[in-house]
Every structure is written in structure tokens, then in C-alpha cells.
Design a protein around this motif. Structure first.
Motif, PDB file in Angstrom:
ATOM      1  N   PRO A  35       0.891  -1.220   0.071  1.00  0.00           N
ATOM      2  CA  PRO A  35       0.086   0.173   0.151  1.00  0.00           C
ATOM      3  C   PRO A  35       0.734   1.483   0.058  1.00  0.00           C
ATOM      4  O   PRO A  35       1.881   1.039   0.450  1.00  0.00           O
ATOM      5  N   GLU A  36       0.180   2.524  -0.499  1.00  0.00           N
ATOM      6  CA  GLU A  36       0.656   3.541  -0.434  1.00  0.00           C
ATOM      7  C   GLU A  36      -0.140   4.197   0.867  1.00  0.00           C
ATOM      8  O   GLU A  36      -1.177   3.849   0.774  1.00  0.00           O
ATOM      9  N   ILE A  37       0.401   5.184   1.652  1.00  0.00           N
ATOM     10  CA  ILE A  37      -0.075   5.894   2.506  1.00  0.00           C
ATOM     11  C   ILE A  37       0.118   7.344   2.257  1.00  0.00           C
ATOM     12  O   ILE A  37       1.156   7.927   2.449  1.00  0.00           O
ATOM     13  N   GLN A  38      -0.999   8.080   2.293  1.00  0.00           N
ATOM     14  CA  GLN A  38      -1.188   9.377   2.255  1.00  0.00           C
ATOM     15  C   GLN A  38      -1.328  10.078   3.691  1.00  0.00           C
ATOM     16  O   GLN A  38      -2.306   9.814   4.173  1.00  0.00           O
ATOM     17  N   LEU A  39      -0.442  10.967   4.126  1.00  0.00           N
ATOM     18  CA  LEU A  39      -0.412  11.276   5.259  1.00  0.00           C
ATOM     19  C   LEU A  39      -0.788  13.034   5.135  1.00  0.00           C
ATOM     20  O   LEU A  39      -0.053  13.696   4.344  1.00  0.00           O
ATOM     21  N   THR A  40      -1.479  13.762   6.209  1.00  0.00           N
ATOM     22  CA  THR A  40      -1.662  14.803   6.259  1.00  0.00           C
ATOM     23  C   THR A  40      -1.378  15.452   7.635  1.00  0.00           C
ATOM     24  O   THR A  40      -2.084  14.938   8.562  1.00  0.00           O
ATOM     25  N   TRP A  41      -0.307  16.204   7.656  1.00  0.00           N
ATOM     26  CA  TRP A  41       0.330  16.973   8.849  1.00  0.00           C
ATOM     27  C   TRP A  41      -0.142  18.439   8.970  1.00  0.00           C
ATOM     28  O   TRP A  41      -0.211  18.972   8.164  1.00  0.00           O
ATOM     29  N   SER A  42       0.060  18.693  10.284  1.00  0.00           N
ATOM     30  CA  SER A  42      -0.131  20.046  10.362  1.00  0.00           C
ATOM     31  C   SER A  42       0.802  20.517  11.743  1.00  0.00           C
ATOM     32  O   SER A  42       1.141  19.389  12.462  1.00  0.00           O
ATOM     33  N   ALA A  43       1.141  21.686  11.650  1.00  0.00           N
ATOM     34  CA  ALA A  43       2.212  22.194  12.657  1.00  0.00           C
ATOM     35  C   ALA A  43       1.316  22.954  13.820  1.00  0.00           C
ATOM     36  O   ALA A  43       0.812  24.069  13.488  1.00  0.00           O
ATOM     37  N   GLY A  44       1.196  22.490  14.943  1.00  0.00           N
ATOM     38  CA  GLY A  44       0.397  23.303  16.043  1.00  0.00           C
ATOM     39  C   GLY A  44       1.151  24.467  16.376  1.00  0.00           C
ATOM     40  O   GLY A  44       0.587  25.457  17.136  1.00  0.00           O
ATOM     41  N   ARG A  45       2.588  24.432  16.224  1.00  0.00           N
ATOM     42  CA  ARG A  45       3.556  25.762  16.384  1.00  0.00           C
ATOM     43  C   ARG A  45       4.357  25.583  15.407  1.00  0.00           C
ATOM     44  O   ARG A  45       4.750  24.502  14.778  1.00  0.00           O
ATOM     45  N   THR A  46       5.674  26.620  15.614  1.00  0.00           N
ATOM     46  CA  THR A  46       6.669  26.692  14.420  1.00  0.00           C
ATOM     47  C   THR A  46       7.532  25.460  15.135  1.00  0.00           C
ATOM     48  O   THR A  46       7.843  25.326  16.456  1.00  0.00           O
ATOM     49  N   ILE A  47       8.242  24.618  14.125  1.00  0.00           N
ATOM     50  CA  ILE A  47       8.897  23.354  14.627  1.00  0.00           C
ATOM     51  C   ILE A  47      10.435  24.033  14.084  1.00  0.00           C
ATOM     52  O   ILE A  47      10.748  24.333  13.226  1.00  0.00           O
ATOM     53  N   GLN A  48      11.397  23.732  15.346  1.00  0.00           N
ATOM     54  CA  GLN A  48      12.635  24.128  15.239  1.00  0.00           C
ATOM     55  C   GLN A  48      13.624  23.143  14.668  1.00  0.00           C
ATOM     56  O   GLN A  48      14.458  23.401  14.033  1.00  0.00           O
ATOM     57  N   GLU A  49      13.272  21.880  14.889  1.00  0.00           N
ATOM     58  CA  GLU A  49      14.135  20.737  14.374  1.00  0.00           C
ATOM     59  C   GLU A  49      13.749  20.053  13.324  1.00  0.00           C
ATOM     60  O   GLU A  49      12.375  20.010  12.812  1.00  0.00           O
ATOM     61  N   ASN A  50      14.425  19.287  12.615  1.00  0.00           N
ATOM     62  CA  ASN A  50      14.129  18.157  11.572  1.00  0.00           C
ATOM     63  C   ASN A  50      13.716  16.912  12.348  1.00  0.00           C
ATOM     64  O   ASN A  50      14.878  16.141  13.056  1.00  0.00           O
ATOM     65  N   TYR A  51      12.682  16.414  11.790  1.00  0.00           N
ATOM     66  CA  TYR A  51      12.341  14.905  12.448  1.00  0.00           C
ATOM     67  C   TYR A  51      12.144  13.891  11.279  1.00  0.00           C
ATOM     68  O   TYR A  51      11.812  14.414  10.205  1.00  0.00           O
ATOM     69  N   THR A  52      12.430  12.754  11.519  1.00  0.00           N
ATOM     70  CA  THR A  52      12.243  11.796  10.391  1.00  0.00           C
ATOM     71  C   THR A  52      11.072  11.099  10.597  1.00  0.00           C
ATOM     72  O   THR A  52      10.823  10.632  11.947  1.00  0.00           O
ATOM     73  N   VAL A  53      10.050  10.886   9.771  1.00  0.00           N
ATOM     74  CA  VAL A  53       9.154  10.157   9.779  1.00  0.00           C
ATOM     75  C   VAL A  53       9.254   8.661   9.699  1.00  0.00           C
ATOM     76  O   VAL A  53      10.043   8.308   8.660  1.00  0.00           O
ATOM     77  N   PHE A  54       8.732   7.711  10.336  1.00  0.00           N
ATOM     78  CA  PHE A  54       9.010   6.371  10.169  1.00  0.00           C
ATOM     79  C   PHE A  54       7.584   5.684   9.989  1.00  0.00           C
ATOM     80  O   PHE A  54       6.744   5.839  10.741  1.00  0.00           O
TER      81      PHE A  54
END
Length: 130
Positions: A35-54
Motif C-alpha cells: 500500500p501507499e499511505i497519504q499522510l496529512t500533517w499540521s504544525a500546532g506551532r513553529t517546529i525548530q528541528e528536523n524529524y524523520t517520519v518512520f
């Protein structure tokens, strides 16, 4: 310009750093492809760091039988560029996945490979189950 997020009632999951998963949509593929998975994200505040999605595909025993680890939009829109209210739609495609997979879980980790905690204390959310 970042598109406005869809008007959804509440996030599916929220992490302590302000990242919110608004929606996850499995996309069935032809010929039994993973399968493919489409994700919809939002930022509740400004994000300062880079995070990896797994995304980890797990078998019935909880063993990882497939995984994807990457920055959002293949690095084109890393979390350090997210501002409060941003909406990020991203699609993840499993190219290889063991037939024994039963569910797919999603989480985030930082540069030190520390998983981020969700507001409820867990560190993953189920996004697909067979």
C-alpha cells in the motif's frame, strides 16, 4: 505558499513538539502491490528541528517486516521549515513488504534517533491494519 489544512474535527495523533497527524489514507494499489499511505500533517506551532517520519510494517508477532524512514516529502519540506498552521500532505510508498505484514505504525524521531512521544505517552500510531 502552504495550503490551508482541511477542516477536520481533531488530529488523529499529536506529538509533544506540536506536530499533528490530521489524516492518514491508505491507497490500495493494483496487483497486490504494497500500500501507499497519504499522510496529512499540521504544525500546532513553529517546529525548530528536523524529524524523520518512520512507517514500520509489523507482522502478527510485532516484528518489523518492512519500513520507510525519511523526511517529509523526500526532504523537500523538512519539519524545521514548518510554521504554525502549515499543512503538509505527503505520500509514502512501500516498495518491498513481506506478505506476513499485519499492520503499519507511524512515528517520528530526532537526529539522535530518539522517538518523539505523543501527547498520550505512546510513540507510534496505527495507520493501516489488515
Amino acid at each position: 505558499q502552504t495550503p490551508a489544512c482541511p477542516d477536520l474535527p481533531a488530529p488523529v495523533a499529536a506529538w509533544e513538539n506540536g506536530i499533528q497527524l490530521l489524516d492518514h489514507l491508505p491507497i490500495e494499489r493494483k496487483d497486490g502491490a504494497p500500500p501507499e499511505i497519504q499522510l496529512t500533517w499540521s504544525a500546532g506551532r513553529t517546529i525548530q528541528e528536523n524529524y524523520t517520519v518512520f512507517l514500520h510494517a509489523l507482522d502478527a508477532d510485532g516484528k518489523i517486516v518492512g519500513q520507510i524512514d525519511r523526511w517529509p516529502q523526500d526532504g523537500a519540506y523538512p519539519t524545521s521549515t514548518w510554521r504554525q498552521g502549515d499543512c503538509v500532505v505527503d505520500t509514502y510508498t512501500f516498495t518491498e513488504l513481506a506478505p506476513s505484514w499485519e499492520r503499519i505504525v507511524l512515528g517520528l524521531y530526532d537526529a539522535q534517533f530518539q522517538r518523539l512521544r505523543r501527547d498520550d505517552g505512546s510513540d507510534v500510531v496505527d495507520v493501516v491494519a489488515r
